[in-house]
Design a protein around this motif. Structure first.
Motif, PDB file in Angstrom:
ATOM      1  N   PRO A 183      42.026 -15.141 -47.708  1.00 18.56           N
ATOM      2  CA  PRO A 183      40.793 -15.782 -47.222  1.00 18.56           C
ATOM      3  C   PRO A 183      39.873 -14.684 -46.680  1.00 18.56           C
ATOM      4  O   PRO A 183      40.345 -13.710 -46.088  1.00 18.56           O
ATOM      5  CB  PRO A 183      41.294 -16.677 -46.085  1.00 18.56           C
ATOM      6  N   GLU A 184      38.578 -14.835 -46.893  1.00 18.43           N
ATOM      7  CA  GLU A 184      37.619 -13.771 -46.572  1.00 18.43           C
ATOM      8  C   GLU A 184      37.732 -13.269 -45.134  1.00 18.43           C
ATOM      9  O   GLU A 184      37.765 -12.066 -44.881  1.00 18.43           O
ATOM     10  CB  GLU A 184      36.193 -14.277 -46.826  1.00 18.43           C
ATOM     11  N   HIS A 185      37.846 -14.202 -44.173  1.00 13.10           N
ATOM     12  CA  HIS A 185      37.910 -13.792 -42.762  1.00 13.10           C
ATOM     13  C   HIS A 185      39.187 -13.003 -42.469  1.00 13.10           C
ATOM     14  O   HIS A 185      39.205 -12.144 -41.593  1.00 13.10           O
ATOM     15  CB  HIS A 185      37.853 -15.013 -41.833  1.00 13.10           C
ATOM     16  N   VAL A 186      40.261 -13.309 -43.200  1.00 15.50           N
ATOM     17  CA  VAL A 186      41.534 -12.588 -43.012  1.00 15.50           C
ATOM     18  C   VAL A 186      41.404 -11.183 -43.577  1.00 15.50           C
ATOM     19  O   VAL A 186      41.829 -10.201 -42.963  1.00 15.50           O
ATOM     20  CB  VAL A 186      42.708 -13.349 -43.693  1.00 15.50           C
ATOM     21  N   TRP A 187      40.791 -11.080 -44.767  1.00 16.71           N
ATOM     22  CA  TRP A 187      40.612  -9.761 -45.375  1.00 16.71           C
ATOM     23  C   TRP A 187      39.790  -8.858 -44.450  1.00 16.71           C
ATOM     24  O   TRP A 187      40.128  -7.695 -44.225  1.00 16.71           O
ATOM     25  CB  TRP A 187      39.939  -9.876 -46.746  1.00 16.71           C
ATOM     26  N   GLU A 188      38.720  -9.412 -43.883  1.00 14.03           N
ATOM     27  CA  GLU A 188      37.859  -8.620 -42.987  1.00 14.03           C
ATOM     28  C   GLU A 188      38.649  -8.117 -41.779  1.00 14.03           C
ATOM     29  O   GLU A 188      38.506  -6.970 -41.361  1.00 14.03           O
ATOM     30  CB  GLU A 188      36.668  -9.463 -42.519  1.00 14.03           C
ATOM     31  N   TYR A 189      39.491  -8.987 -41.223  1.00 16.21           N
ATOM     32  CA  TYR A 189      40.304  -8.630 -40.049  1.00 16.21           C
ATOM     33  C   TYR A 189      41.310  -7.533 -40.402  1.00 16.21           C
ATOM     34  O   TYR A 189      41.437  -6.535 -39.699  1.00 16.21           O
ATOM     35  CB  TYR A 189      41.009  -9.894 -39.554  1.00 16.21           C
ATOM     36  N   LEU A 190      42.006  -7.698 -41.527  1.00 17.52           N
ATOM     37  CA  LEU A 190      42.993  -6.696 -41.959  1.00 17.52           C
ATOM     38  C   LEU A 190      42.320  -5.348 -42.180  1.00 17.52           C
ATOM     39  O   LEU A 190      42.844  -4.302 -41.794  1.00 17.52           O
ATOM     40  CB  LEU A 190      43.639  -7.127 -43.286  1.00 17.52           C
ATOM     41  N   ASP A 191      41.162  -5.403 -42.829  1.00 15.43           N
ATOM     42  CA  ASP A 191      40.436  -4.180 -43.156  1.00 15.43           C
ATOM     43  C   ASP A 191      39.981  -3.466 -41.880  1.00 15.43           C
ATOM     44  O   ASP A 191      40.144  -2.257 -41.726  1.00 15.43           O
ATOM     45  CB  ASP A 191      39.236  -4.552 -44.036  1.00 15.43           C
TER      46      ASP A 191
END
Length: 197
Positions: A183-191
């Motif tokens: 999910p986009e918000h998860v990818w942003e957080y991981l990154d």
């Protein structure tokens, strides 16, 4: 209110988890699905597992746009090691007006008879089962098991997801782009946090 409990380490939560949870809540009599983030399991190597609250944060970010999907940290406050039967008893006491069910993959159902007090769980709770791609036979679907035809067990014909958190962690470590799998918000957080690198 009928709540489906989807337990997992969600390390990280990915689109496969969301597809299954959303499919089950939309195609069953459940009103909501709660993602129950399990605390660090003593049997899993700690090194690959993010902190409990970081995994909860990812679940929160993944579900915030879905009104019927919720993060749940109930197990963080229960004594470890914890058993599902205890979590269910605790939730039932805390929310007496809610009806709780379990969501599990058919691979988990095959070993369900080994769970602590599985008969008590089955007596008091429904179980919603989604198909998993089996390693030994990718075409096998709904293999026979001892719970076949049980009135409390509901097979949900959800899409089969071959995505795994392990695959995603390894791909991140190898420097691959896995953005479409999260999910986009998860990818942003991981990154942003440089997790799993």
């Amino acid at each position: 209110m009928k709540i489906g409990l989807y337990f997992g380490s969600f390390n990280p939560i990915h689109i496969g988890h969301l597809v299954i949870a959303n499919h089950i809540v939309e195609h069953s009599d459940l009103n909501q699905v709660w993602f129950v983030v399990t605390p660090h399991n003593p049997f899993k190597k700690k090194s690959t597992l993010l902190d409990d609250h970081q995994r909860l944060e990812m679940v929160y970010r993944a579900t915030k746009d879905y009104t019927k999907l919720k993060p749940c940290d109930i197990e963080f406050s229960l004594p470890q090691p914890n058993y599902t039967v205890n979590t269910l008893a605790y939730l039932q006491e805390k929310y007496p007006d809610y009806e709780f069910s379990l969501i599990m993959g058919e691979d988990n159902l095959k070993s369900f008879h080994k769970w602590k007090n599985y008969d008590v769980i089955l007596e008091n709770h429904d179980i919603y089962v989604y198909p998993r791609v089996s390693d030994d036979n990718p075409d096998s679907y709904r293999e026979k098991h001892q719970f076949d035809g049980h009135e409390k067990i509901h097979n949900i014909d959800a899409p089969k997801m071959e995505l795994s958190s392990t695959f995603i962690r390894n791909a991140i470590k190898a420097g691959k782009n896995i953005k479409p799998m999260l999910p986009e918000h998860v990818w942003e957080y991981l990154d942003e946090m440089n997790f799993y690198k």
